[in-house]
Design a protein around this motif. Structure first.
Motif, short mmCIF file in Angstrom:
data_model
loop_
_atom_site.label_atom_id
_atom_site.label_comp_id
_atom_site.label_asym_id
_atom_site.label_seq_id
_atom_site.Cartn_x
_atom_site.Cartn_y
_atom_site.Cartn_z
N PRO A 57 -0.49 -12.05 -6.01
CA PRO A 57 -1.80 -12.88 -7.10
C PRO A 57 -2.00 -13.96 -7.30
N HIS A 58 -2.66 -14.41 -7.46
CA HIS A 58 -3.03 -16.01 -6.93
C HIS A 58 -2.86 -16.85 -8.66
N LYS A 59 -3.08 -16.20 -9.70
CA LYS A 59 -2.00 -16.29 -11.10
C LYS A 59 -1.87 -15.11 -11.69
N GLU A 60 -0.45 -15.18 -12.05
CA GLU A 60 -0.01 -14.45 -13.14
C GLU A 60 -0.23 -14.34 -14.39
N ILE A 61 -0.35 -12.75 -14.89
CA ILE A 61 -0.85 -12.99 -16.64
C ILE A 61 0.31 -12.88 -16.91
N ARG A 62 1.30 -12.80 -17.62
CA ARG A 62 2.42 -12.04 -18.07
C ARG A 62 2.70 -12.13 -19.15
N ALA A 63 3.06 -10.51 -20.20
CA ALA A 63 3.23 -10.96 -21.73
C ALA A 63 4.72 -11.70 -21.58
N GLU A 64 5.55 -11.70 -23.06
CA GLU A 64 6.37 -12.14 -23.80
C GLU A 64 7.34 -11.17 -23.85
N THR A 90 15.08 -4.99 -25.37
CA THR A 90 13.80 -5.16 -24.57
C THR A 90 13.77 -4.78 -23.50
N TYR A 91 12.64 -4.80 -22.73
CA TYR A 91 12.23 -4.14 -21.62
C TYR A 91 11.23 -5.08 -21.27
N ASP A 92 10.95 -5.17 -19.79
CA ASP A 92 10.17 -5.88 -19.06
C ASP A 92 9.00 -4.89 -18.42
N TRP A 93 8.53 -4.71 -18.78
CA TRP A 93 7.24 -3.94 -18.03
C TRP A 93 6.50 -4.79 -16.75
N TYR A 94 6.29 -5.81 -17.25
CA TYR A 94 5.42 -6.02 -15.82
C TYR A 94 6.68 -5.87 -14.23
N HIS A 132 -0.95 -3.66 -5.85
CA HIS A 132 0.70 -4.63 -6.85
C HIS A 132 0.43 -3.70 -7.78
N LEU A 133 0.63 -2.55 -8.43
CA LEU A 133 1.28 -1.69 -8.75
C LEU A 133 2.07 -0.36 -8.13
N LYS A 134 2.87 -0.32 -8.42
CA LYS A 134 3.78 0.36 -7.53
C LYS A 134 3.21 1.86 -6.78
N SER A 168 -1.83 2.17 -15.53
CA SER A 168 -2.31 1.17 -15.43
C SER A 168 -2.59 0.17 -15.77
N LEU A 169 -3.29 -1.08 -15.62
CA LEU A 169 -3.03 -2.34 -15.29
C LEU A 169 -2.71 -3.18 -16.55
N ASN A 170 -2.85 -1.82 -17.84
CA ASN A 170 -2.40 -2.43 -18.78
C ASN A 170 -1.02 -2.30 -19.16
N ASP A 171 -0.79 -1.64 -19.11
CA ASP A 171 0.79 -0.71 -18.71
C ASP A 171 1.70 -2.42 -18.98
N ARG A 172 0.94 -3.13 -18.00
CA ARG A 172 2.16 -4.35 -16.91
C ARG A 172 2.25 -5.69 -18.43
N PHE A 173 1.42 -5.23 -19.88
CA PHE A 173 1.73 -6.28 -21.19
C PHE A 173 2.46 -5.51 -22.45
N ILE A 174 2.48 -4.31 -22.21
CA ILE A 174 3.14 -3.46 -23.29
C ILE A 174 4.21 -3.94 -23.47
N GLU A 175 4.36 -4.38 -25.46
CA GLU A 175 5.54 -5.26 -26.10
C GLU A 175 6.64 -5.14 -25.48
N PRO A 176 7.83 -5.52 -25.67
CA PRO A 176 8.86 -5.52 -24.93
C PRO A 176 9.99 -4.73 -25.53
N PHE A 177 9.70 -4.38 -27.23
CA PHE A 177 10.50 -3.38 -27.65
C PHE A 177 9.90 -2.31 -28.04
N ALA A 178 9.23 -1.86 -26.73
CA ALA A 178 8.87 -0.27 -26.57
C ALA A 178 9.35 -0.08 -25.46
#
Length: 339
Positions: free
Chosen positions: A43-50, A102-106, A144-146, A186-196
């Motif tokens: 990706p040209h720029k990765e946008i990652r959740a905290e 915590t869990y790194d969904w990305y 991009h997704l596995k 889903s692309l949105n799954d990359r940004f699930i919050e870390p405590f989930a």
């Protein structure tokens, strides 16, 4: 070719556009070629959740400033009645927050530097009266997704020859067989919050770790087949009749496509199982008979006449079988009657 009159001699499909390619005779020596390619993508720029727990909670506190700060202080002082877990949707999230898990969904569902690889081998030859071309290729591509991937096998064979002084034959064909990845993430799954986190303390997958959506790792366990097939062949024959300027041409083209999509997910239908099998096929055929006459008289009078009779046929078939609430899901979509 752009104007309607020049397209007319190319049959009923000419309105879609005509490209003319003129080739010359060759040496008669076969030519064998191999082409291979390998590439990596990023990706040209990765946008990652905290994914850091403390920093994530700090952002939550700032985003909920009207509740986490007191109005009397101008939203500068912390509200003692505000709980950090206010915005969590499940007890599982609260529990993981308390445990500091915590869990790194990305990182879990994306591919680092997905690759594309392709191979192609071709054989061709050309003489004054005949030429042929055959090729075989293989392509594999990661996404991009596995669970995104694409795999294709393709082949092509073309042959043309002036068999006699009055008859020409041209044959063109290609075949592709491909398979697509399940694409359950889903692309949105990359940004699930870390405590989930997807797992509980016993290491078991949690059905709904962050509210109503089902755990993406459970959805990824679904058995999915997405296979496609395409076969096309076109034959053109030219007959030069014993009248100067008079020619008959026959063009026959047909294309056959199928796609098979099979799916079974044990999480479907409220975790009682959902499966289906879908088969779709297309067939198109066209037959053009063209009689043309072109003659120049006395170097000043040009006569052009074209008669065309064409036939087109199109068929589409779709079959789908579905089952839910499976008593036994061992065979998945291969035994829908178990539903």
């Amino acid at each position: 070719l752009r104007d309607a009159s020049s397209k007319a001699i190319y049959g009923s499909q000419a309105s879609n556009g005509v490209i003319q390619i003129v080739t010359t005779g060759g040496t008669g020596q076969p030519s064998i070629k191999y082409t291979g390619r390998f590439s990596l993508q990023q990706p040209h720029k990765e946008i990652r959740a905290e994914m850091d727990g403390e920093k994530f909670m700090e952002k939550i506190e700032h985003s909920d400033i009207t509740q986490s700060r007191t109005e009397e202080s101008g939203y500068l002082e912390r509200n003692p009645n505000w709980a950090e877990t206010t915005n969590f949707k499940t007890n599982h999230e609260i529990r993981q927050f308390e445990l500091g898990n915590t869990y790194d969904w990305y990182d879990r569902i994306t591919t680092d530097n997905p690759y594309t690889v392709s191979h192609n081998v071709s054989v061709s030859n050309s003489t004054e009266k005949s030429n042929y071309f055959g090729s075989f290729g293989y392509t594999e591509q990661q996404g991009h997704l596995k669970d995104e991937f694409y795999e294709r096998i393709n082949g092509r064979f073309n042959f043309s020859s002036r068999l006699t002084e009055w008859f020409e034959l041209d044959f063109q064909s290609f075949l592709t067989v491909s398979e697509w990845g399940p694409q359950t993430y889903s692309l949105n799954d990359r940004f699930i919050e870390p405590f989930a986190t997807p797992y509980d303390e016993e290491g078991e997958l949690v059905q709904r770790p962050y509210g109503n959506p089902i755990n993406p790792l459970i959805q990824a366990e679904a058995d999915v087949e997405d296979k496609r097939f395409n076969l096309s062949a076109n034959i053109t024959g030219n007959v030069f009749l014993p009248v100067k300027g008079l020619k008959y041409q026959m063009r026959f083209g047909n294309n056959y496509e199928t796609d098979q999509l099979n799916y079974f997910g044990s999480h479907g239908n409220s975790f009682t199982g959902l499966g289906y099998k879908r088969h779709r096929s297309y067939y198109t055929m066209s037959l053009d008979n063209i009689l043309s006459y072109s003659r120049l008289f006395n170097d000043m009078h040009q006569v052009d006449v074209t008669l065309l009779y064409g036939i087109e046929k199109r068929e589409h078939d779709l079959t789908r079988a579905e089952g839910a609430n499976f008593a036994n899901d061992v065979l998945g979509f291969n035994r829908l009657q178990a539903a």
